[in-house]
Design a protein around this motif. Structure first.
Motif, short mmCIF file in Angstrom:
data_model
loop_
_atom_site.label_atom_id
_atom_site.label_comp_id
_atom_site.label_asym_id
_atom_site.label_seq_id
_atom_site.Cartn_x
_atom_site.Cartn_y
_atom_site.Cartn_z
N SER A 13 -11.36 19.23 -11.96
CA SER A 13 -10.20 20.09 -11.68
C SER A 13 -9.48 19.68 -10.39
N THR A 14 -9.97 18.66 -9.70
CA THR A 14 -9.31 18.22 -8.47
C THR A 14 -7.90 17.75 -8.79
N SER A 15 -6.94 18.22 -8.02
CA SER A 15 -5.53 17.88 -8.28
C SER A 15 -5.28 16.40 -7.99
N THR A 16 -4.24 15.85 -8.63
CA THR A 16 -3.92 14.44 -8.43
C THR A 16 -3.49 14.18 -6.99
N SER A 17 -2.81 15.15 -6.37
CA SER A 17 -2.40 14.96 -4.98
C SER A 17 -3.62 14.88 -4.06
N ASP A 18 -4.67 15.67 -4.38
CA ASP A 18 -5.90 15.60 -3.59
C ASP A 18 -6.62 14.27 -3.81
N LEU A 19 -6.53 13.73 -5.02
CA LEU A 19 -7.14 12.42 -5.30
C LEU A 19 -6.56 11.37 -4.36
N LYS A 20 -5.25 11.41 -4.19
CA LYS A 20 -4.59 10.45 -3.32
C LYS A 20 -5.02 10.65 -1.87
N LYS A 21 -5.14 11.92 -1.43
CA LYS A 21 -5.55 12.21 -0.06
C LYS A 21 -6.97 11.71 0.20
N ILE A 22 -7.85 11.91 -0.80
CA ILE A 22 -9.26 11.57 -0.62
C ILE A 22 -9.48 10.06 -0.62
N PHE A 23 -8.78 9.35 -1.54
CA PHE A 23 -9.11 7.94 -1.76
C PHE A 23 -8.05 6.96 -1.27
N GLY A 24 -6.85 7.43 -0.98
CA GLY A 24 -5.79 6.52 -0.55
C GLY A 24 -6.16 5.75 0.70
N LYS A 25 -6.63 6.47 1.74
CA LYS A 25 -7.01 5.82 2.99
C LYS A 25 -8.23 4.92 2.82
N LYS A 26 -9.16 5.35 1.97
CA LYS A 26 -10.36 4.53 1.72
C LYS A 26 -9.97 3.17 1.12
N LEU A 27 -9.05 3.22 0.17
CA LEU A 27 -8.61 1.98 -0.46
C LEU A 27 -7.96 1.05 0.55
N LYS A 28 -7.13 1.59 1.41
CA LYS A 28 -6.46 0.77 2.41
C LYS A 28 -7.45 0.17 3.40
N LYS A 29 -8.47 0.95 3.77
CA LYS A 29 -9.50 0.45 4.69
C LYS A 29 -10.29 -0.69 4.04
N ILE A 30 -10.61 -0.52 2.75
CA ILE A 30 -11.33 -1.59 2.04
C ILE A 30 -10.47 -2.84 2.00
N LEU A 31 -9.18 -2.67 1.68
CA LEU A 31 -8.27 -3.81 1.60
C LEU A 31 -8.21 -4.53 2.95
N GLU A 32 -8.09 -3.79 4.04
CA GLU A 32 -8.06 -4.40 5.38
C GLU A 32 -9.37 -5.13 5.68
N ARG A 33 -10.48 -4.57 5.23
CA ARG A 33 -11.79 -5.15 5.53
C ARG A 33 -12.04 -6.44 4.78
N VAL A 34 -11.62 -6.49 3.50
CA VAL A 34 -11.97 -7.65 2.66
C VAL A 34 -10.90 -8.73 2.65
N SER A 35 -9.68 -8.39 3.07
CA SER A 35 -8.58 -9.36 2.99
C SER A 35 -8.86 -10.68 3.71
N PRO A 36 -9.44 -10.67 4.93
CA PRO A 36 -9.69 -11.96 5.60
C PRO A 36 -10.55 -12.92 4.79
N ASP A 37 -11.50 -12.39 4.02
CA ASP A 37 -12.36 -13.26 3.20
C ASP A 37 -11.69 -13.64 1.88
N LEU A 38 -10.91 -12.71 1.31
CA LEU A 38 -10.35 -12.93 -0.02
C LEU A 38 -9.04 -13.69 -0.02
N GLU A 39 -8.22 -13.50 1.00
CA GLU A 39 -6.87 -14.08 0.95
C GLU A 39 -6.86 -15.61 0.89
N PRO A 40 -7.69 -16.33 1.68
CA PRO A 40 -7.67 -17.80 1.57
C PRO A 40 -8.10 -18.28 0.19
N LEU A 41 -9.12 -17.63 -0.39
CA LEU A 41 -9.58 -18.01 -1.73
C LEU A 41 -8.52 -17.68 -2.77
#
Length: 375
Positions: free
Chosen positions: A41-69
């Motif tokens: 029953s979690t609203s879609t707006s709450d889904l974005k609040k909960i996971f949006g920042k997490k996704l961006k943090k993961i992207l920032e963390r893994v980009s240095p290893d993934l981008e050259p490859l």
């Protein structure tokens, strides 16, 4: 998706360890698994609040290893075999950036939650394990991670989750018939020559190579993706193996879809790298006051009057056997007129489903077309 003989390859990847798969573990642990366990029953707006920042943090963390490859993958020549760690990095980075950059992130997260999606590592391993279907899987996953087709995203997630063993075959049984068909319809070959701007001999060599490498896939895979054909970024053509019980109409449907896909093939024929192919676009053309920039759709409308959703028996007979010397305009008018009514026997180009006691080929369309907004 895997061909039947690919499952042994999959078992060999059990302990595969690459930067891409390490990033996937983060995505699964921090986003996909918690998302699956979240209160429905979690609203879609709450889904974005909960996971949006997490996704961006993961992207920032893994980009240095993934981008050259990833960069090495996109700059790799299309003729070269793909390198496992490069293509995995490119696909994971595309998945993450596709979500982080989407203005519809909440809808994407909802689709993942509703579909209980968490098998990203398994999907990527299946892509790498595949042989004949590798190009299809890599290119299809790249399109999927654009996340543009939200309306059917749930069904596409299902496509990637299901481990279907696809039966495949080559085009040899149709090769001679198709070459004879083209010799009777020079209008089609002239159009494709104009796309690629090659001389007669070079064109014929390229056409022969394309046809010799076509893979016919039994309907499970392409129907799950809602398509009849697909030309991968590295120029491999995949067609649905129509099997309606009417061999002539099955052949007509295969040839009809193939002509559409050959337009994509020849548009990309000068591309050198995966990046070139991904960015290869068709110049926009105005037809009946509608702007169209998809090579296969332009071809269908100009030569068949419109994008047909079925082929009736008479149209199939005309298409396969006509040796009339008609202008493009006259041919398109005649074809559209003959194919106007479904009649008792037709092939749904539903653009897949054979309706009981009616021989039909319905076209689901081209996978590229769907992702450029032409459903």
């Amino acid at each position: 998706m895997l061909a039947k003989n690919d499952f042994q390859n999959l078992s060999m990847l059990e302990n595969l360890n690459t930067p891409g798969l390490n990033a996937v573990k983060l995505i699964e642990d921090k986003v996909l698994i918690p998302l699956k366990r979240l209160d429905p029953s979690t609203s879609t707006s709450d889904l974005k609040k909960i996971f949006g920042k997490k996704l961006k943090k993961i992207l920032e963390r893994v980009s240095p290893d993934l981008e050259p490859l990833s960069l090495r993958f996109w700059n790799r020549p299309l003729e070269d075999p793909v390198i496992t760690e490069e293509v995995l990095a490119a696909l994971v980075l595309k998945f993450l950036s596709g979500m982080c950059n989407s203005v519809q992130l909440e809808e994407i997260l909802y689709c993942f939650q509703f579909s209980r999606f968490e098998e990203l590592a398994d999907i990527l391993k299946r892509i790498i394990a595949s042989k004949e279907l590798k190009s299809f899987n890599i290119s299809g996953f790249i399109l999927f991670t654009d996340f543009k087709y939200i309306r059917t995203l749930g069904s596409e997630i299902t496509f990637w989750r299901i481990s279907v063993a696809s039966e495949i075959k080559n085009f040899d049984d149709y090769f001679d018939d198709f070459m004879k068909f083209l010799s009777n319809n020079s209008l089609f070959t002239e159009h494709m020559k104009n796309i690629c701007h090659f001389d007669e001999n070079t064109f014929n060599l390229l056409l022969n190579f394309a046809l010799r490498n076509i893979i016919l896939m039994h309907k499970q895979v392409l129907e799950l993706y809602g398509a009849d054909g697909f030309t991968s970024y590295d120029r491999k053509i995949y067609l649905k193996f129509f099997k309606t019980g009417y061999p002539v109409m099955d052949r007509a449907a295969i040839f009809y879809v193939l002509l559409h896909e050959l337009c994509h093939y020849f548009r990309r024929i000068s591309c050198i790298t995966w990046e070139d192919s991904r960015n290869c676009s068709t110049p926009e053309k105005i037809i009946d006051n509608i702007p169209i920039n998809e090579a296969g759709n332009i071809f269908e409308i100009e030569f068949f009057g419109k994008r047909h959703k079925f082929l009736n028996e008479k149209a199939c007979d005309f298409f396969l056997s006509s040796t009339e010397t008609l202008s493009r305009k006259d041919y398109s008018k005649k074809f559209a007129s003959i194919n106007k009514i479904r009649g008792n026997v037709y092939v749904p180009l539903m653009r897949g489903i054979c309706l009981s006691n009616k021989g039909v080929v319905e076209l689901s369309g081209c996978l590229i077309s769907r992702y450029r907004g032409y459903s």
